[in-house]
Design a protein around this motif. Structure first.
Motif, PDB file in Angstrom:
ATOM      1  N   GLU A 139       0.854  -1.194   0.000  1.00 42.76           N
ATOM      2  CA  GLU A 139       0.000   0.000   0.000  1.00 42.76           C
ATOM      3  C   GLU A 139       0.881   1.232   0.000  1.00 42.76           C
ATOM      4  O   GLU A 139       1.549   1.529   0.996  1.00 42.76           O
ATOM      5  N   ALA A 232      -7.095   3.170   1.988  1.00 39.55           N
ATOM      6  CA  ALA A 232      -5.949   2.302   2.237  1.00 39.55           C
ATOM      7  C   ALA A 232      -5.798   2.054   3.725  1.00 39.55           C
ATOM      8  O   ALA A 232      -6.150   2.892   4.563  1.00 39.55           O
ATOM      9  N   ALA A 243      -3.670   6.854  -3.616  1.00 35.89           N
ATOM     10  CA  ALA A 243      -2.869   5.705  -3.195  1.00 35.89           C
ATOM     11  C   ALA A 243      -2.799   4.690  -4.325  1.00 35.89           C
ATOM     12  O   ALA A 243      -3.577   4.730  -5.284  1.00 35.89           O
ATOM     13  N   LYS A 245      -2.334   0.366  -4.646  1.00 35.48           N
ATOM     14  CA  LYS A 245      -2.382  -0.881  -3.892  1.00 35.48           C
ATOM     15  C   LYS A 245      -2.072  -2.036  -4.844  1.00 35.48           C
ATOM     16  O   LYS A 245      -2.702  -2.179  -5.887  1.00 35.48           O
TER      17      LYS A 245
END
Length: 438
Positions: A139, A232, A243, A245
């Motif tokens: 992450e 996240a 973000a 992931k």
């Protein structure tokens, strides 16, 4: 004849034998202790399995860290809390590693989600269902400054196997609607799908190096998501923010090896493949953050954002209506229970009081409708009276100008002040006479 009394020795032996017989009588037979013995055996087996599973998971985590530590040190200045380069144990099957000190991102958290080898019950259940696999989740969180990825464009992008698409859409609001976030045709393997809300995003964020790596090791991929509003982290206070992931399998079953003439790889070789995929994923950070949309794509994304906001509002409105209906039903249920608990006299009084209240509300509603109708009628009546007076004056030959102006006055095209500069008083009887004549 009297018998001689027994000696002291013989009496002691008799007492001892009697005590032994009593103790044997009080002890339960071995057959009655079977449940306790089975429970003790299960506890011993569970404890041994816990120690064994815990040791196996710890060995897997340390082996991954030894293999991938070089990649992490190349990309981040700090690996681990206080740069300790050690994993944090969250549980017997969960480990985390915090990294920071890289351009275009604020931090990265690595989650190792291993099989519950320490749990005997979970291992027994896995025999009758799809076995869970060891996974690693990266992450990457963007910060608030320009050096930490705050300039990331607003978009939603994901790559995953076809079987994971429904789960991915449920977990991410930006990908929830298939009419907004669509599938796009790419050079990926047929078992993989690419989802995005704009074709240009798919074309720019799927370079050839990433396509080649994913096609070559497709069984290792669980999902890749890049979004400006990604929730996240596993904390309850997590918020939506820019973000990336990436979720990978550590030791996947080589289901494509027989088809492609390959062989099943050992664990060390699989970890090296995971390391290469991590290297590609960490390079992907710069591509996702520095990408700039064209003007046309940005306008289309604004329309998509408006469409998503409308869908969210409709969803929340239906949810509020359902909650209001549930509260109403709950109130009626409580009132019914209260009436059932009343005496017959109290119930009759309560029913009479409720009927009066309903009549009062009905009368108030009717009066409101009558007032609205009178208001509309008064406005219409004043307009009709104005037209009647105008026709009466025209009928009696009042000079208001040319015939064109008279027609315009009747049709309401000019103001009455221009038509009647000096209005003469007209008797009410004349008005009625004019109406009769008309």
């Amino acid at each position: 004849a009297q018998q001689p009394p027994p000696s002291g020795r013989s009496s002691k032996e008799a007492d001892a034998s009697k005590g032994e017989r009593d103790s044997k009588a009080t002890q339960p037979p071995l057959a009655d202790m079977v449940p306790e013995m089975v429970a003790m055996a299960l506890l011993v087996v569970y404890g041994i399995n816990y120690l064994y599973g815990n040791a196996v998971n710890k060995g897997i985590a340390n082996e991954w860290l030894d293999t991938c530590l070089g990649v992490l040190e190349e990309n981040f200045a700090l690996v681990g809390i206080d740069n300790c380069r050690k994993l944090d144990k969250e549980g017997a099957a969960a480990y985390t590693l915090y990294c920071s000190g890289r351009q275009n991102c604020e931090s990265m958290t690595v989650y190792l989600e291993l099989q519950s080898r320490h749990d005997l019950i979970s291992m027994a259940v896995d025999l009758f269902r799809k076995k869970a696999e060891d996974k690693i989740v990266l992450e990457i969180i963007m910060g608030d400054g320009p050096e930490t990825g705050a300039n990331m464009e607003s978009y939603n992008f994901a790559v995953c196997p076809k079987g994971e698409e429904s789960r991915l859409r449920e977990e991410n609001k930006g990908l929830e609607s298939s009419s907004v976030a669509k599938r796009w045709k790419t050079d990926l393997h047929d078992s993989l799908v690419c989802i995005s809300d704009e074709e240009e995003v798919t074309r720019e964020l799927l370079p050839d190096t990433l396509v080649h790596a994913l096609n070559q090791h497709k069984q290792y991929l669980c999902s890749i998501i890049a979004s400006d509003k990604l929730v996240a982290g596993y904390s309850t206070h997590s918020r939506a923010r820019p973000a990336i992931k990436m979720e990978l399998n550590l030791f996947p079953y080589d289901r494509y090896s027989n088809k492609e003439g390959g062989h099943h790889k050992p664990s060390a070789e699989k970890l090296r493949i995971v390391e290469s995929l991590m290297r590609v994923g960490l390079r992907y950070i710069d591509k996702a953050v520095t990408y700039q949309m064209s003007a046309g794509a940005r306008e289309r994304m604004k329309k998509i954002a408006t469409q998503l906001a409308e869908m969210e509002f409709k969803k929340s409105r239906s949810k509020r209506e359902q909650e209001a209906q549930a509260r109403k039903l709950e109130k009626l249920r409580k009132e019914k229970e209260a009436i059932e608990a009343m005496s017959p006299e109290a119930a009759a009084k309560y029913e009479e009081r409720m009927l009066k209240k309903q009549r009062k509300n009905l009368i108030a509603a009717k009066s409101t409708k009558v007032k609205d109708a009178m208001h509309c009628g008064s406005r219409q009546g004043s307009e009709d009276l104005f037209l009647i007076v105008s026709f009466v004056r025209l009928w009696h030959g009042t000079r208001v100008g040319s015939h064109r102006e008279r027609g315009a006055h009747v049709l309401g095209r000019i103001e009455p002040e221009k038509l009647f500069p000096e209005p003469e008083p007209v008797a009410l009887s004349h008005v009625f006479l004019g109406c009769q004549a008309e």
